[in-house]
Design an enzyme around this catalytic site. Structure first.
Site, PDB file in Angstrom:
ATOM      1  N   ASP A 220      46.732  42.447  44.350  1.00 20.09           N
ATOM      2  CA  ASP A 220      45.317  42.923  45.014  1.00 20.09           C
ATOM      3  C   ASP A 220      44.898  44.203  44.663  1.00 20.09           C
ATOM      4  OD1 ASP A 220      46.944  44.529  46.705  1.00 20.09           O
ATOM      5  OD2 ASP A 220      46.734  43.470  48.616  1.00 20.09           O
ATOM      6  N   ILE A 221      43.703  44.814  45.103  1.00 24.84           N
ATOM      7  CA  ILE A 221      43.352  46.072  44.892  1.00 24.84           C
ATOM      8  C   ILE A 221      43.675  46.972  45.860  1.00 24.84           C
ATOM      9  CG2 ILE A 221      41.142  47.469  44.952  1.00 24.84           C
ATOM     10  CD1 ILE A 221      39.720  44.720  43.902  1.00 24.84           C
ATOM     11  N   ASN A 228      35.423  49.952  51.060  1.00 24.38           N
ATOM     12  CA  ASN A 228      34.604  49.283  51.943  1.00 24.38           C
ATOM     13  C   ASN A 228      33.961  50.354  53.225  1.00 24.38           C
ATOM     14  OD1 ASN A 228      34.055  46.777  51.119  1.00 24.38           O
ATOM     15  ND2 ASN A 228      35.706  45.884  51.979  1.00 24.38           N
ATOM     16  N   ASP A 237      31.658  44.561  47.643  1.00 28.96           N
ATOM     17  CA  ASP A 237      31.519  43.214  46.699  1.00 28.96           C
ATOM     18  C   ASP A 237      31.275  43.562  45.139  1.00 28.96           C
ATOM     19  OD1 ASP A 237      31.694  41.893  49.055  1.00 28.96           O
ATOM     20  OD2 ASP A 237      29.575  41.770  49.181  1.00 28.96           O
ATOM     21  N   GLU A 263      40.671  40.750  49.007  1.00 26.27           N
ATOM     22  CA  GLU A 263      40.957  41.556  47.541  1.00 26.27           C
ATOM     23  C   GLU A 263      42.278  41.044  46.984  1.00 26.27           C
ATOM     24  OE1 GLU A 263      42.885  44.201  50.886  1.00 26.27           O
ATOM     25  OE2 GLU A 263      41.151  42.663  50.784  1.00 26.27           O
TER      26      GLU A 263
END
Length: 338
Positions: A220-221, A228, A237, A263
């Site tokens: 994942d990021i 965000n 996004d 994510e």
């Protein structure tokens, strides 16, 4: 049909036109220049048609006024079709079978390419009705009667086939869209969690049957919530889309790549555990060095697990999740396996 599918259909039609119009130009030019059966009407019509085909092709090639070209072509071809059928009916009384009988179905195909299904049906039937009126004065002639009736019946059949075929195509597109919505993530255009679940089940079944192995790369990021919060969800996004596109460009065609949620992403690969760790490390470095459009740089953490005997989807994913959790707790931007 939504805007995306509609755009695909328009692009497909453009490709068809770019092939068909040159063929029509060559066919009509050859007939005009070399055929001994060119009458006065055809001698006037064919040069105009050749010029028309050339102009339309140039406009479509440069992607200019395509819809206008379609409508004008529909009218031009319609007038041409009616004149050819008019001469065809007269020649039948003399026992001459005009070759246009072979070409006329193409016009009805074109009608259904240009117009919406119900409008195409109505327009086709109107054209057919006009040609029937043209043929009525010649139906008394035995030589013309049978051919004309066959011509009209076959035209009705062509029209009905095209009408229902277009419905079949529309139904296929709709079902394909439903399938895509069910198994693909609309934001990133990769597999969603349902698709990943299916892939894992299939891979476990394959490995149990063939004694082979596969690995799961779960990643994942890092600090995505911060992206965000700082830049907004629109930028978040866009990062997800750019991130997915970047990863997709480096996986093998045999790999499965999906969005697990938020994510989080998963890659299923038939690489060995060692190869999967090495690939994950390369991917980690690629992501770290990539300059993203809005946030410059992001990193990702990776957890890797591999198939073991008696594994079920839950167990192999759990090990990958534990490895990812460990990577997060040990400073992020790293690859760990358990």
């Amino acid at each position: 049909m939504d805007s995306t599918e509609n755009n695909k259909y328009v692009r497909l039609k453009r490709k068809i036109y770019l092939i068909i119009f040159p063929l029509l130009f060559i066919t009509n030019a050859s007939y005009w220049l070399f055929s001994p059966f060119v009458d006065h009407f055809m001698g006037l019509a064919l040069p105009f048609l050749c010029l028309f085909f050339a102009i339309v092709w140039v406009l479509i090639y440069y992607n200019r006024l395509m819809r206008t070209c379609e409508i004008i072509s529909l009218v031009v071809f319609g007038v041409y079709h009616l004149f050819r059928v008019y001469y065809l009916t007269a020649q039948l009384e003399e026992g001459i079978i005009n070759v246009y009988v072979l070409w006329s179905p193409i016009y009805f195909v074109y009608i259904f390419m240009v117009l919406e299904r119900k409008k195409a049906l109505a327009y086709s039937l109107l054209i057919l009705l006009i040609t029937i009126v043209m043929g009525i004065p010649h139906l008394h002639n035995p030589r013309a009667n049978d051919t004309l009736i066959q011509f009209y019946i076959s035209t009705v059949l062509y029209t009905l086939i095209l009408f229902y075929f277009q419905r079949i195509v529309s139904a296929y597109i709709e079902s394909d869209m439903l399938r895509k919505n069910a198994y693909y993530d609309s934001l990133t255009d990769i597999g969603n969690r349902r698709a990943v679940d299916t892939w894992i089940e299939n891979e476990i079944k394959r490995c149990n049957e063939s004694s082979s192995v596969f690995s799961i790369i779960y990643f994942d990021i890092d600090h995505f919530k911060r992206i965000n919060d700082e830049y907004g969800h629109d930028v978040g996004d866009y990062v997800l889309k750019e991130f997915s596109s970047l990863v997709k460009s480096y996986i093998r065609s045999s790999d499965f790549f999906g969005r697990w949620g938020g994510e989080e992403f998963i890659i299923l690969t038939n690489r060995s555990l060692t190869e999967s760790i090495q690939f994950s490390e390369r991917l980690r470095i690629i992501i770290e060095n990539h300059s993203f459009r809005y946030v410059d740089h992001v990193t990702a953490s990776f957890g890797v697990s591999y198939f073991q005997p008696n594994d079920v989807p839950k167990t192999i994913v759990k090990r990958a999740d534990q490895a990812l959790y460990s990577a997060k707790n040990n400073g992020r931007n790293r690859v760990i396996t358990v």
